[in-house]
Design an enzyme around this catalytic site. Structure first.
Site, PDB file in Angstrom:
ATOM      1  N   GLN A   1      -4.934  -1.534   9.748  1.00  0.00           N
ATOM      2  CA  GLN A   1      -4.843  -2.936   9.306  1.00  0.00           C
ATOM      3  C   GLN A   1      -5.564  -3.866  10.130  1.00  0.00           C
ATOM      4  O   GLN A   1      -5.236  -3.893  11.271  1.00  0.00           O
ATOM      5  CB  GLN A   1      -3.364  -3.236   8.967  1.00  0.00           C
ATOM      6  CG  GLN A   1      -3.264  -4.600   8.148  1.00  0.00           C
ATOM      7  CD  GLN A   1      -3.862  -4.564   6.716  1.00  0.00           C
ATOM      8  OE1 GLN A   1      -3.634  -3.639   5.936  1.00  0.00           O
ATOM      9  NE2 GLN A   1      -4.105  -5.507   6.443  1.00  0.00           N
TER      10      GLN A   1
ATOM     11  N   LYS B   1       0.980  -1.279   0.017  1.00  0.00           N
ATOM     12  CA  LYS B   1      -0.045  -0.053   0.058  1.00  0.00           C
ATOM     13  C   LYS B   1       0.827   1.243  -0.064  1.00  0.00           C
ATOM     14  O   LYS B   1       0.663   2.024  -0.935  1.00  0.00           O
ATOM     15  CB  LYS B   1      -1.012   0.115   1.179  1.00  0.00           C
ATOM     16  CG  LYS B   1      -2.171  -0.985   1.381  1.00  0.00           C
ATOM     17  CD  LYS B   1      -2.657  -1.209   2.428  1.00  0.00           C
ATOM     18  CE  LYS B   1      -3.676  -2.085   2.363  1.00  0.00           C
ATOM     19  NZ  LYS B   1      -4.529  -2.370   3.583  1.00  0.00           N
TER      20      LYS B   1
ATOM     21  N   ASP C   1     -11.365   2.963   4.445  1.00  0.00           N
ATOM     22  CA  ASP C   1     -11.710   1.580   4.335  1.00  0.00           C
ATOM     23  C   ASP C   1     -13.307   1.477   4.102  1.00  0.00           C
ATOM     24  O   ASP C   1     -14.013   0.495   3.964  1.00  0.00           O
ATOM     25  CB  ASP C   1     -11.181   0.811   5.519  1.00  0.00           C
ATOM     26  CG  ASP C   1     -10.323  -0.254   5.175  1.00  0.00           C
ATOM     27  OD1 ASP C   1     -10.121  -0.523   3.979  1.00  0.00           O
ATOM     28  OD2 ASP C   1      -9.708  -0.729   6.110  1.00  0.00           O
TER      29      ASP C   1
END
Length: 289
Positions: A98, A54, A121
């Site tokens: 995460q 990422k 997200d």
């Protein structure tokens, strides 16, 4: 008949090239560089690799990447304090924590602490609620990527019968909401659905996100249907070799029946990071009004 294999990596690469142009134009117009902060707690190898990927992609398209790698023993209070700092940091436009988090940390408390406008997200309850009620929202990255792949094949999805296999907050539920917004006739099925194979056979679009390796067999699929396989399952190593990664669909069986199908790996996975960076640019635009 053999299905056309959907090259998610090629599609994602094209998306990132277009996004790089959009970021360049944004920076020129607003004299501002979009920034993405990624937080990982612990040393899970898969998470470490994913976070690194990422960060690399973020920088490649001209954004700023802020990595926060915390020890496994980090307390929930310390993690929440970091999120509060990132919420108020003007150079950070997107925040991603995460998952999975260590067992002593409450995932829901952490995700709800992220400012909704920086929730790239798309997991915050406000973004979930906006999506469910048809309002503009930051959408979870994997369902967003699935929808873009589907529209690249079919264009208009209106009237198509879609089945989402899986009911998670991360993929299943938002995927169903996105398909409803495209005027599909949507069914959500799961491991306890009665006559699950029969339900699958009715679908023009089948999105498998149940987390069971090769669960969906070839004879579950309507001839010519489009199959999007979200599953990522590692099979045990055989004879000392490496474990194999497979999806929720029996790919070889489905290949002989479906019209289009995503492989695993190389299908939906590459789209997730591209959509994350799309969300980061969208968040930056919203934050500057």
């Amino acid at each position: 008949m053999s299905a056309e294999v959907i090259d998610g990596k090629a599609f994602a690469d094209g998306l990132l090239r277009a996004l790089e142009d959009d970021v360049r134009a944004f920076k020129k117009e607003h004299d501002l560089v979009p920034g993405l902060a990624v937080v990982v707690v612990g040393h899970d190898p898969a998470s470490q690799i994913y976070v690194g990927s990422k960060a690399r992609r973020t920088v490649e398209i001209g954004m700023r990447s802020y990595e926060h790698r915390l020890e496994e023993a980090t307390s929930e209070a310390d993690l929440l304090a970091l999120i509060r700092r990132l919420n108020s940091a003007p150079e950070v436009h997107g925040i991603l924590v995460q998952l999975p988090l260590p067992p002593h940390i409450d995932d829901a408390a952490v995700l709800d602490a992220i400012a909704p406008e920086k929730d790239v997200d798309g997991f915050h309850v406000i973004n979930a609620g906006r999506l469910a009620t048809g309002q503009s929202a930051l959408v979870p990255c994997t369902p967003s990527g699935c929808l873009q792949l589907l529209k690249s094949i079919h264009g208009d999805l209106a009237g198509m019968r879609a089945l989402v296999l899986g009911r998670s907050n991360i993929v299943g539920k938002p995927m169903a909401q996105l398909l409803l917004a495209e005027s599909c006739t949507v069914t959500i099925a799961h491991s306890r659905t009665r006559d699950l194979p029969g339900e699958c056979r009715r679908a023009d679009i089948l999105v498998a996100a149940v987390g069971r390796p090769r669960m969906v067999k070839g004879d579950w699929i309507k001839p010519g249907a489009t199959v999007i396989d979200v599953g990522i399952n590692r099979l045990p190593a055989v004879d000392g070799g490496k474990g194999k990664i497979v999806g929720d669909v029996d790919f070889e069986e489905a290949l002989a029946v479906a019209g289009h199908i995503t492989p695993v790996p190389g299908g939906v996975g590459p789209m997730t990071i591209a959509c994350l960076l799309q969300n980061t640019l969208k968040a930056a635009r919203v934050q500057i009004g």
